[in-house]
Motif scaffolding. Sequence first.
Motif, PDB file in Angstrom:
ATOM      1  N   ILE A 304      -3.878   0.969   3.467  1.00  0.00           N
ATOM      2  CA  ILE A 304      -2.903   0.491   2.806  1.00  0.00           C
ATOM      3  C   ILE A 304      -1.327   1.208   3.379  1.00  0.00           C
ATOM      4  N   GLN A 305      -1.731   2.683   3.831  1.00  0.00           N
ATOM      5  CA  GLN A 305      -0.366   3.456   4.539  1.00  0.00           C
ATOM      6  C   GLN A 305      -0.031   2.718   5.864  1.00  0.00           C
ATOM      7  N   ALA A 306      -1.172   2.374   6.562  1.00  0.00           N
ATOM      8  CA  ALA A 306      -0.917   1.828   7.780  1.00  0.00           C
ATOM      9  C   ALA A 306      -0.064   0.438   7.706  1.00  0.00           C
ATOM     10  N   ALA A 307      -0.542  -0.428   6.728  1.00  0.00           N
ATOM     11  CA  ALA A 307       0.052  -1.647   6.413  1.00  0.00           C
ATOM     12  C   ALA A 307       1.412  -1.735   6.003  1.00  0.00           C
ATOM     13  N   GLU A 308       1.787  -0.480   5.104  1.00  0.00           N
ATOM     14  CA  GLU A 308       3.175  -0.394   4.643  1.00  0.00           C
ATOM     15  C   GLU A 308       3.994   0.062   6.020  1.00  0.00           C
ATOM     16  N   ALA A 309       3.541   0.800   6.781  1.00  0.00           N
ATOM     17  CA  ALA A 309       4.285   1.570   7.894  1.00  0.00           C
ATOM     18  C   ALA A 309       4.645   0.186   9.105  1.00  0.00           C
ATOM     19  N   ILE A 310       3.375  -0.770   9.109  1.00  0.00           N
ATOM     20  CA  ILE A 310       3.863  -1.775   9.993  1.00  0.00           C
ATOM     21  C   ILE A 310       4.910  -2.715   9.277  1.00  0.00           C
ATOM     22  N   ASP A 311       4.828  -3.105   8.059  1.00  0.00           N
ATOM     23  CA  ASP A 311       5.758  -3.746   7.266  1.00  0.00           C
ATOM     24  C   ASP A 311       7.035  -3.077   7.521  1.00  0.00           C
ATOM     25  N   LEU A 312       7.301  -1.859   7.469  1.00  0.00           N
ATOM     26  CA  LEU A 312       8.711  -1.340   7.457  1.00  0.00           C
ATOM     27  C   LEU A 312       9.038  -1.535   8.869  1.00  0.00           C
ATOM     28  N   ILE A 313       8.272  -1.388   9.912  1.00  0.00           N
ATOM     29  CA  ILE A 313       8.493  -1.508  11.322  1.00  0.00           C
ATOM     30  C   ILE A 313       9.146  -3.119  11.462  1.00  0.00           C
ATOM     31  N   LEU A 314       8.347  -4.120  11.055  1.00  0.00           N
ATOM     32  CA  LEU A 314       8.661  -5.493  11.344  1.00  0.00           C
ATOM     33  C   LEU A 314       9.809  -5.931  10.552  1.00  0.00           C
ATOM     34  N   GLY A 315      10.055  -5.109   9.553  1.00  0.00           N
ATOM     35  CA  GLY A 315      11.152  -5.868   8.423  1.00  0.00           C
ATOM     36  C   GLY A 315      10.707  -6.870   7.889  1.00  0.00           C
ATOM     37  N   ARG A 316       9.358  -6.916   7.575  1.00  0.00           N
ATOM     38  CA  ARG A 316       8.969  -7.994   6.955  1.00  0.00           C
ATOM     39  C   ARG A 316       8.033  -7.721   5.336  1.00  0.00           C
ATOM     40  N   GLY A 317       8.085  -8.833   4.606  1.00  0.00           N
ATOM     41  CA  GLY A 317       7.171  -8.400   3.378  1.00  0.00           C
ATOM     42  C   GLY A 317       7.928  -7.544   2.386  1.00  0.00           C
ATOM     43  N   ARG A 318       7.582  -7.167   1.385  1.00  0.00           N
ATOM     44  CA  ARG A 318       8.248  -6.097   0.367  1.00  0.00           C
ATOM     45  C   ARG A 318       7.334  -4.985   0.299  1.00  0.00           C
ATOM     46  N   PRO A 319       7.951  -3.974   0.858  1.00  0.00           N
ATOM     47  CA  PRO A 319       7.297  -2.660   0.812  1.00  0.00           C
ATOM     48  C   PRO A 319       7.069  -2.091  -0.474  1.00  0.00           C
ATOM     49  N   LEU A 320       6.344  -1.104  -0.667  1.00  0.00           N
ATOM     50  CA  LEU A 320       6.204  -0.367  -2.019  1.00  0.00           C
ATOM     51  C   LEU A 320       7.396   0.417  -2.368  1.00  0.00           C
ATOM     52  N   ILE A 321       8.612   0.112  -2.061  1.00  0.00           N
ATOM     53  CA  ILE A 321       9.723   0.954  -2.453  1.00  0.00           C
ATOM     54  C   ILE A 321      10.001   0.790  -3.830  1.00  0.00           C
ATOM     55  N   GLY A 322      10.056   1.841  -4.599  1.00  0.00           N
ATOM     56  CA  GLY A 322      10.110   1.499  -6.033  1.00  0.00           C
ATOM     57  C   GLY A 322       9.037   1.403  -6.876  1.00  0.00           C
ATOM     58  N   ARG A 323       7.783   1.300  -6.145  1.00  0.00           N
ATOM     59  CA  ARG A 323       6.551   0.981  -6.982  1.00  0.00           C
ATOM     60  C   ARG A 323       5.521   2.000  -6.572  1.00  0.00           C
ATOM     61  N   LEU A 324       4.599   2.135  -7.654  1.00  0.00           N
ATOM     62  CA  LEU A 324       3.536   2.995  -7.217  1.00  0.00           C
ATOM     63  C   LEU A 324       2.244   2.369  -7.341  1.00  0.00           C
ATOM     64  N   LEU A 325       1.609   2.261  -6.687  1.00  0.00           N
ATOM     65  CA  LEU A 325       0.488   1.658  -6.469  1.00  0.00           C
ATOM     66  C   LEU A 325      -0.865   2.309  -6.766  1.00  0.00           C
ATOM     67  N   LEU A 326      -1.677   1.983  -7.915  1.00  0.00           N
ATOM     68  CA  LEU A 326      -2.659   2.971  -8.129  1.00  0.00           C
ATOM     69  C   LEU A 326      -4.005   2.029  -8.127  1.00  0.00           C
ATOM     70  N   PHE A 327      -5.024   2.830  -7.571  1.00  0.00           N
ATOM     71  CA  PHE A 327      -6.369   2.178  -7.167  1.00  0.00           C
ATOM     72  C   PHE A 327      -7.547   2.980  -7.806  1.00  0.00           C
ATOM     73  N   ASN A 328      -8.372   2.355  -8.454  1.00  0.00           N
ATOM     74  CA  ASN A 328      -9.424   2.878  -8.991  1.00  0.00           C
ATOM     75  C   ASN A 328     -10.764   2.178  -8.299  1.00  0.00           C
ATOM     76  N   ALA A 329     -11.352   2.940  -7.442  1.00  0.00           N
ATOM     77  CA  ALA A 329     -12.696   2.437  -6.644  1.00  0.00           C
ATOM     78  C   ALA A 329     -13.814   2.500  -7.514  1.00  0.00           C
ATOM     79  N   LEU A 330     -13.789   3.078  -8.685  1.00  0.00           N
ATOM     80  CA  LEU A 330     -14.861   3.005  -9.583  1.00  0.00           C
ATOM     81  C   LEU A 330     -14.977   1.632 -10.521  1.00  0.00           C
ATOM     82  N   ASP A 331     -13.742   1.236 -10.793  1.00  0.00           N
ATOM     83  CA  ASP A 331     -13.505  -0.007 -11.551  1.00  0.00           C
ATOM     84  C   ASP A 331     -13.139  -1.171 -10.709  1.00  0.00           C
ATOM     85  N   MET A 332     -12.787  -0.773  -9.352  1.00  0.00           N
ATOM     86  CA  MET A 332     -12.330  -1.803  -8.531  1.00  0.00           C
ATOM     87  C   MET A 332     -11.189  -2.418  -9.044  1.00  0.00           C
TER      88      MET A 332
END
Length: 344
Positions: A304-332
Amino acid sequence: MTSTGVRVVIPTVLRQHTNNRDELDLSAKTVKDALQALTKSYPNLGRYLYSENGRLRNFINVYLNEEDIRSMNGEETRLKEGDTLMIVPSIAGGSVSQKGGVSFSSGEFARYSRHIIMPEVGLEGQRKLKASSVLIVGAGGLGTPSATYLAAAGVGRLGIVDFDTIERSNLHRQILYSEQDIGKSKAEVARERLLQVNPNVRIELHKVRLDSSNALKILKEYDVILDGTDNFPTRYLVNDACVLLGKPNVYASIFRFEGQASVFYAKQGPCYRCLYSEPPPPGLVPSCAEGGVLGVLPGIMGSIQAAEAIDLILGRGRPLIGRLLLFNALDMKFEELKLRKNPD
């Protein structure tokens, strides 16, 4: 021989000749048939592709899927259903003249072909990636998968900050290392493996403990900072340096089955101190060494970090600025929380 359906990808620089179309579907038996059908529809493009004697100009390369047609049967190469033709403006010898001295070899075109055929990336986006630089702070569970994908994606310059050595307990999650690497420098082994992934990437090592005496000097040389730290003092140090330097800070953290990710960019939104104004007292929050971590979790969050870095470099998409993404692998399960900038 019957005609088959093929896709022709038009690079950004040539779209002025195709009414800004980035790709076209054609029926053709050979590469030559496809190019003739293309130039019949767009005569101005034909004058760019072909010389007066009807030969492809020496600054034009054509790739069929991932192969240069010059290594096949040239324009007589037969096509099959679902093939992709990519026109790549180039100079004789197989490299493309680019802005700012950025150039690509024919091998790099093949390597990045799945990027280049995407309208959101294209040749211009791949040029941006090659011209960019990312500093990865920590070559551990988060840093190794993110570095691997950034190198594979063609980011031109990667910096790695890590002074540690490889331990056996690292191996279930730090995917660049093997049993034979125990006791070796993480940074040195990471560079060796990343160059095996992509020898076109420049890898710079900073085998030091990041602290207030060197953070600004190291971070200022990179476009994007990726935080793969595993302790609070360094995390706050990276955040504060990014704020002072105006750099985007691509953040992730992991513990047991849970992960967090965000992009802290003070120019456009909150920073890490807006989320947590100060670190917890020492010993209050257990580390991964104390509480454990699912081996696959840093791979997910590092990607996810790599994808966000690429988005920032390309100037594409909607980076996680102002958003906190939470992930739980146990509950997927993924959840997203809004972050607000602290005016203080």
